[in-house]
Design a protein around this motif. Sequence first.
Motif, PDB file in Angstrom:
ATOM      1  N   GLN A  36       0.828  -1.215   0.000  1.00  0.00           N
ATOM      2  CA  GLN A  36       0.000   0.000   0.000  1.00  0.00           C
ATOM      3  C   GLN A  36       0.858   1.258   0.000  1.00  0.00           C
ATOM      4  N   LYS A  37       2.083   1.141   0.529  1.00  0.00           N
ATOM      5  CA  LYS A  37       2.998   2.289   0.559  1.00  0.00           C
ATOM      6  C   LYS A  37       3.851   2.343  -0.705  1.00  0.00           C
ATOM      7  N   ASP A  38       3.448   1.604  -1.728  1.00  0.00           N
ATOM      8  CA  ASP A  38       4.131   1.630  -3.033  1.00  0.00           C
ATOM      9  C   ASP A  38       5.533   1.048  -2.983  1.00  0.00           C
ATOM     10  N   TRP A  39       5.766   0.098  -2.105  1.00  0.00           N
ATOM     11  CA  TRP A  39       7.100  -0.490  -2.049  1.00  0.00           C
ATOM     12  C   TRP A  39       7.326  -1.475  -3.194  1.00  0.00           C
ATOM     13  N   PHE A  40       6.302  -2.311  -3.494  1.00  0.00           N
ATOM     14  CA  PHE A  40       6.504  -3.405  -4.456  1.00  0.00           C
ATOM     15  C   PHE A  40       5.792  -3.062  -5.759  1.00  0.00           C
ATOM     16  N   THR A  41       6.564  -2.814  -6.781  1.00  0.00           N
ATOM     17  CA  THR A  41       5.982  -2.330  -8.038  1.00  0.00           C
ATOM     18  C   THR A  41       6.366  -3.238  -9.204  1.00  0.00           C
ATOM     19  N   SER A  42       5.516  -3.230 -10.200  1.00  0.00           N
ATOM     20  CA  SER A  42       5.811  -4.003 -11.407  1.00  0.00           C
ATOM     21  C   SER A  42       5.025  -3.405 -12.562  1.00  0.00           C
ATOM     22  N   VAL A  43       5.316  -3.902 -13.746  1.00  0.00           N
ATOM     23  CA  VAL A  43       4.568  -3.486 -14.938  1.00  0.00           C
ATOM     24  C   VAL A  43       3.827  -4.697 -15.473  1.00  0.00           C
ATOM     25  N   GLU A  44       2.586  -4.495 -15.782  1.00  0.00           N
ATOM     26  CA  GLU A  44       1.764  -5.571 -16.330  1.00  0.00           C
ATOM     27  C   GLU A  44       1.281  -5.136 -17.711  1.00  0.00           C
ATOM     28  N   LEU A  45       1.361  -6.031 -18.697  1.00  0.00           N
ATOM     29  CA  LEU A  45       0.809  -5.736 -20.026  1.00  0.00           C
ATOM     30  C   LEU A  45      -0.516  -6.461 -20.179  1.00  0.00           C
ATOM     31  N   LEU A  46      -1.529  -5.736 -20.645  1.00  0.00           N
ATOM     32  CA  LEU A  46      -2.855  -6.333 -20.816  1.00  0.00           C
ATOM     33  C   LEU A  46      -3.276  -6.245 -22.288  1.00  0.00           C
ATOM     34  N   MET A  64      -3.071   0.882  -8.732  1.00  0.00           N
ATOM     35  CA  MET A  64      -2.591   1.196 -10.082  1.00  0.00           C
ATOM     36  C   MET A  64      -1.941   2.575 -10.021  1.00  0.00           C
ATOM     37  N   LEU A  65      -0.662   2.624 -10.314  1.00  0.00           N
ATOM     38  CA  LEU A  65       0.048   3.903 -10.211  1.00  0.00           C
ATOM     39  C   LEU A  65      -0.041   4.700 -11.512  1.00  0.00           C
ATOM     40  N   ALA A  66      -0.012   3.993 -12.633  1.00  0.00           N
ATOM     41  CA  ALA A  66      -0.096   4.676 -13.931  1.00  0.00           C
ATOM     42  C   ALA A  66      -0.533   3.657 -14.964  1.00  0.00           C
ATOM     43  N   MET A  67      -1.150   4.167 -16.014  1.00  0.00           N
ATOM     44  CA  MET A  67      -1.571   3.280 -17.081  1.00  0.00           C
ATOM     45  C   MET A  67      -1.302   3.967 -18.404  1.00  0.00           C
ATOM     46  N   PHE A  68      -0.856   3.216 -19.392  1.00  0.00           N
ATOM     47  CA  PHE A  68      -0.701   3.802 -20.713  1.00  0.00           C
ATOM     48  C   PHE A  68      -1.284   2.864 -21.758  1.00  0.00           C
ATOM     49  N   TYR A  69      -1.850   3.477 -22.779  1.00  0.00           N
ATOM     50  CA  TYR A  69      -2.425   2.727 -23.893  1.00  0.00           C
ATOM     51  C   TYR A  69      -1.597   3.067 -25.127  1.00  0.00           C
ATOM     52  N   ASP A  70      -0.909   2.076 -25.646  1.00  0.00           N
ATOM     53  CA  ASP A  70      -0.035   2.281 -26.814  1.00  0.00           C
ATOM     54  C   ASP A  70       0.961   3.398 -26.499  1.00  0.00           C
ATOM     55  N   THR A  71       0.860   4.540 -27.122  1.00  0.00           N
ATOM     56  CA  THR A  71       1.847   5.604 -26.897  1.00  0.00           C
ATOM     57  C   THR A  71       1.399   6.641 -25.888  1.00  0.00           C
ATOM     58  N   ILE A 142       1.378   0.190 -14.570  1.00  0.00           N
ATOM     59  CA  ILE A 142       2.405   0.213 -13.526  1.00  0.00           C
ATOM     60  C   ILE A 142       1.653   0.147 -12.209  1.00  0.00           C
ATOM     61  N   GLN A 143       1.978  -0.827 -11.397  1.00  0.00           N
ATOM     62  CA  GLN A 143       1.151  -1.119 -10.231  1.00  0.00           C
ATOM     63  C   GLN A 143       1.998  -1.459  -9.022  1.00  0.00           C
ATOM     64  N   THR A 144       1.352  -1.351  -7.863  1.00  0.00           N
ATOM     65  CA  THR A 144       1.928  -1.967  -6.674  1.00  0.00           C
ATOM     66  C   THR A 144       1.185  -3.292  -6.510  1.00  0.00           C
ATOM     67  N   GLU A 145       1.895  -4.271  -6.017  1.00  0.00           N
ATOM     68  CA  GLU A 145       1.273  -5.596  -5.996  1.00  0.00           C
ATOM     69  C   GLU A 145       1.594  -6.342  -4.719  1.00  0.00           C
TER      70      GLU A 145
ATOM     71  N   ASP B 116      11.269  -1.376  -7.008  1.00  0.00           N
ATOM     72  CA  ASP B 116      11.517  -2.421  -7.995  1.00  0.00           C
ATOM     73  C   ASP B 116      11.701  -1.942  -9.424  1.00  0.00           C
ATOM     74  N   LEU B 117      11.259  -0.737  -9.731  1.00  0.00           N
ATOM     75  CA  LEU B 117      11.301  -0.322 -11.129  1.00  0.00           C
ATOM     76  C   LEU B 117      12.151   0.928 -11.313  1.00  0.00           C
ATOM     77  N   LEU B 118      12.937   0.919 -12.382  1.00  0.00           N
ATOM     78  CA  LEU B 118      13.712   2.087 -12.795  1.00  0.00           C
ATOM     79  C   LEU B 118      13.175   2.536 -14.142  1.00  0.00           C
ATOM     80  N   LEU B 119      12.813   3.804 -14.209  1.00  0.00           N
ATOM     81  CA  LEU B 119      12.323   4.377 -15.459  1.00  0.00           C
ATOM     82  C   LEU B 119      13.418   5.259 -16.028  1.00  0.00           C
ATOM     83  N   LEU B 120      13.816   5.018 -17.271  1.00  0.00           N
ATOM     84  CA  LEU B 120      14.782   5.871 -17.972  1.00  0.00           C
ATOM     85  C   LEU B 120      14.028   6.562 -19.102  1.00  0.00           C
ATOM     86  N   TYR B 121      14.116   7.882 -19.101  1.00  0.00           N
ATOM     87  CA  TYR B 121      13.299   8.671 -20.037  1.00  0.00           C
ATOM     88  C   TYR B 121      14.179   9.642 -20.833  1.00  0.00           C
TER      89      TYR B 121
END
Lengths: 193, 193
Positions: A36-46, A64-71, A142-145, B116-121
């Motif tokens: 909940q404190k955003d310690w464990f993060t990952s990226v998921e593709l859907l 869910m910290l951020a979401m992007f669709y294509d670009t 981009i999520q905490t999980e 867990d994640l590093l973002l390079l922009y």
Amino acid sequence: MSKTTVVQLVDDLSLDQNDTITTDKYYAEVMDELAQKDWFTSVELLETTKGTSLYTIPNDTIKMLAMFYDTTSLSRETPKKLMTVFNDWRAAKGQPIAYTVVEETTKQFTLCPEPVVSSKDFSFLFGTPLGRDFPAYAVGMIQTERRQDAQAWLDLFIALRVIFKEFSYESDHQDVQFATICGQLADVMEPLL
Amino acid sequence: MATPAGLLITDILQHVRDPQGSAHSRSLVLTLLSHVQRLVNGMFSSVIVEESLSVEQRKLLYSIEAELPNSLKIKSVRHRSLELFESSLNEVGGFDSVWPRTMSAQFSAYATIGRDLLLLYPMLPFDSTVTVVSAKDTGTIPQESTNMEVPDHSLNIIRTMTELILLLRLRELPRAQEKLAALQKQMQDFVDV
């Protein structure tokens, strides 16, 4: 394995007065609190499907910290806000620009507008789904999980948090003062970690 | 001057009034020293490590644990000779709504997302390498003859924290409370030279 080490530390530091089942339970609680404190993060593709706007959030997702669709980075909006842009936001079709989780059943989100193209195949020729293989028109989240294990260097900190919980609550081994000092030590460390 | 772990163990056991290691075995204290050294370095970054990270074309997000195994906390990132600006996910999204696909010949910023994640922009159109400077994971101390990795001016905090944990273990709570107060003072006053 981090959980094994944490449980061993709890056993050692509490001189085996802890209870295995409650230690396990409080370990899971501590890990959820840290997620909940955003310690464990990952990226998921859907994958997305043409004509489908409602999608399921993965089970282990806490936030869910951020979401992007294509670009495009998607903004998280309420239905009220979406109504200011689209008269009937649920019927809008096109390239998604936002998503909402309000008024959806648990663990689902809605893309707005509804995608008119399905995502490309999730076949990663170069083994880089987040790089050159990124499938067009897919959603990246981009999520905490929820995690079973943390990074190993955090084991002692997590063990102190587990001890605080286990020895604070009513049980045959309750020791509030012991628990409090363990919790205070973890509190002193946490802002610097 | 490098300090062997064994010397520190002897010192610590004397301070907790267990010079023979009857209540706390030397191997337990060595294990605790490993954990405490890792945490203290994670908090104060006295020992740093430079690692090369191979970056792939069109890829923005990297797993810190998988790609930078010696890193506890990223302090800076360099691409070629340029030190990248430290940012956050929100800041990157704030100034570039198409950040997932923005491309350039040079990275300009980085952000850590959780642990867990590093973002390079922004992303590069070719493969390259960046140098990541981090607080080092000092790992497990294999034996008593191994020197402590942190510099001598960090050892007081390690000593005090380990003594506190041993006092807690034997429920010498008034002494533990005093030790916690001393540790807080040491941590507030700590300046990494």
